[in-house]
Design a protein around this motif. Sequence first.
Motif, PDB file in Angstrom:
ATOM      1  N   UNK A   1       0.813  -1.208   0.000  1.00  0.00           N
ATOM      2  CA  UNK A   1       0.000   0.000   0.000  1.00  0.00           C
ATOM      3  C   UNK A   1       0.838   1.245   0.000  1.00  0.00           C
ATOM      4  N   UNK A   2       0.257   2.337  -0.508  1.00  0.00           N
ATOM      5  CA  UNK A   2       0.929   3.628  -0.524  1.00  0.00           C
ATOM      6  C   UNK A   2       0.595   4.364   0.760  1.00  0.00           C
ATOM      7  N   UNK A   3       1.608   4.781   1.456  1.00  0.00           N
ATOM      8  CA  UNK A   3       1.382   5.557   2.654  1.00  0.00           C
ATOM      9  C   UNK A   3       1.126   7.002   2.261  1.00  0.00           C
ATOM     10  N   UNK A   4       0.034   7.566   2.753  1.00  0.00           N
ATOM     11  CA  UNK A   4      -0.370   8.889   2.313  1.00  0.00           C
ATOM     12  C   UNK A   4       0.148   9.997   3.215  1.00  0.00           C
ATOM     13  N   UNK A   5       0.900   9.670   4.234  1.00  0.00           N
ATOM     14  CA  UNK A   5       1.504  10.686   5.084  1.00  0.00           C
ATOM     15  C   UNK A   5       3.005  10.444   5.102  1.00  0.00           C
ATOM     16  N   UNK A   6       3.777  11.472   4.718  1.00  0.00           N
ATOM     17  CA  UNK A   6       5.218  11.327   4.621  1.00  0.00           C
ATOM     18  C   UNK A   6       5.901  12.528   5.245  1.00  0.00           C
ATOM     19  N   UNK A   7       7.232  12.436   5.337  1.00  0.00           N
ATOM     20  CA  UNK A   7       8.013  13.510   5.951  1.00  0.00           C
ATOM     21  C   UNK A   7       7.810  14.817   5.201  1.00  0.00           C
ATOM     22  N   UNK A   8       7.817  14.736   3.871  1.00  0.00           N
ATOM     23  CA  UNK A   8       7.677  15.945   3.090  1.00  0.00           C
ATOM     24  C   UNK A   8       6.351  16.655   3.292  1.00  0.00           C
ATOM     25  N   UNK A   9       5.294  15.895   3.561  1.00  0.00           N
ATOM     26  CA  UNK A   9       3.969  16.495   3.744  1.00  0.00           C
ATOM     27  C   UNK A   9       3.942  17.459   4.919  1.00  0.00           C
TER      28      UNK A   9
ATOM     29  N   UNK B   1      -0.629   3.338 -14.425  1.00  0.00           N
ATOM     30  CA  UNK B   1      -0.597   3.772 -13.029  1.00  0.00           C
ATOM     31  C   UNK B   1       0.626   4.634 -12.741  1.00  0.00           C
ATOM     32  N   UNK B   2       1.774   4.225 -13.247  1.00  0.00           N
ATOM     33  CA  UNK B   2       2.992   4.996 -12.999  1.00  0.00           C
ATOM     34  C   UNK B   2       3.035   6.292 -13.803  1.00  0.00           C
ATOM     35  N   UNK B   3       2.256   6.354 -14.858  1.00  0.00           N
ATOM     36  CA  UNK B   3       2.194   7.608 -15.611  1.00  0.00           C
ATOM     37  C   UNK B   3       1.328   8.631 -14.890  1.00  0.00           C
TER      38      UNK B   3
ATOM     39  N   UNK C   1      -4.797   3.320  -9.766  1.00  0.00           N
ATOM     40  CA  UNK C   1      -4.252   2.512  -8.669  1.00  0.00           C
ATOM     41  C   UNK C   1      -5.027   1.211  -8.529  1.00  0.00           C
ATOM     42  N   UNK C   2      -6.344   1.303  -8.536  1.00  0.00           N
ATOM     43  CA  UNK C   2      -7.162   0.105  -8.389  1.00  0.00           C
ATOM     44  C   UNK C   2      -6.985  -0.848  -9.569  1.00  0.00           C
TER      45      UNK C   2
ATOM     46  N   UNK D   1     -15.610  -2.638  -0.548  1.00  0.00           N
ATOM     47  CA  UNK D   1     -15.714  -2.454   0.904  1.00  0.00           C
ATOM     48  C   UNK D   1     -14.575  -1.601   1.448  1.00  0.00           C
ATOM     49  N   UNK D   2     -13.358  -2.093   1.333  1.00  0.00           N
ATOM     50  CA  UNK D   2     -12.226  -1.349   1.879  1.00  0.00           C
ATOM     51  C   UNK D   2     -10.946  -1.722   1.151  1.00  0.00           C
ATOM     52  N   UNK D   3     -10.241  -0.723   0.638  1.00  0.00           N
ATOM     53  CA  UNK D   3      -8.947  -0.962  -0.005  1.00  0.00           C
ATOM     54  C   UNK D   3      -7.892  -1.085   1.087  1.00  0.00           C
ATOM     55  N   UNK D   4      -7.874  -2.249   1.701  1.00  0.00           N
ATOM     56  CA  UNK D   4      -7.017  -2.530   2.852  1.00  0.00           C
ATOM     57  C   UNK D   4      -5.656  -3.011   2.359  1.00  0.00           C
TER      58      UNK D   4
END
Length: 342
Positions: A18-26, A182-184, A191-192, A243-246
Amino acid sequence: MVRCYWISLFLTFSCCLGVLHASVGDADPSYRSCLNDCEITGCVGEICFPHCNFSSDGASVDGPWYMQEPLYLRWKQWDCHSDCRYHCMVNREKDRAASGYEPVKYHGKWPFKRVFGIQEPASVAFSALNLAMHFHGWLSFFILLHYKLPAKADKKPYYEYAGLWHLYALLALNSWFWSAVFHSRDVDLTERLDYFSAIALLGYSLIVAILRSFNVRLEAARVMVSAPLLAFVTTHILYLNNYKLDYGWNMKVCVAMGVAQLLIWAIWGGVSGHPSRRKLWFVIVTGALAMLLEIYDFPPYEGFVDAHAAWHATTVPLTYLWWSFIKDDAEFRTSVQLNKVK
């Protein structure tokens, strides 16, 4: 098996992490201040985005910035919000580099440089190369079966697993296509599609591993083996989508399927005494070692090639070897069937 296992390992993690949506740069105050200013002015330094000042019908508005993109820009997805994030990130990274600091992630991703609007050009290029390599492997496999190897009286190949590999090729081509998309441009839809295509390929690869290693040739037996796995993979995809993109649960499922395939193929290669078992083992071992690139996860060199892109690059020669093994297996099984006929 190279592709199956490399895609097993590769997509087990590359498309299941999974992609973490909170990072140092944020959390960087300078970055956040730049975003706030861009939301108000539509500019980052001397660079301004005209689409931040227009509504979907092209009329000037004074409403919130995120409502001010023309329809064609929102369709393309490079909207005001994305441009603000990108250029604020670029400016902040220039300041950090001047101060001697290493790059950091923003919104779960390294600071890549766009090329013609492509978000991660190196990963897109390597995904396209993998797609091309799969097509080449599939085409050469088809030519081998129908034009080089002996066929039955009804023109069907002696190789009992030809149909399985044809479907595998289609799923692999689909998976690499969506990887490139997706990478473009990383949005929720791409993503899905990338994740679900990879899961489908991974699940089907496990089915192929079981059917080939246990030499399952009867159609009824194949259905009995495949049905529970197909039902599980389908249910898993529906769960993630509806349901949930876990990401955590998805990673566990993908790792389990990937490891199961690796073990099945590795053990089968030794027990069966297949003439191309060393080629198979090489793919498995090399693919596992290449996984260290994902664990190391270094920032993009010159803003283009990061660990993930380098990992994509390693799958190109492995895909070639994998299809080479499949063709060797077709020749081997054909010779066995011909000896039985004689």
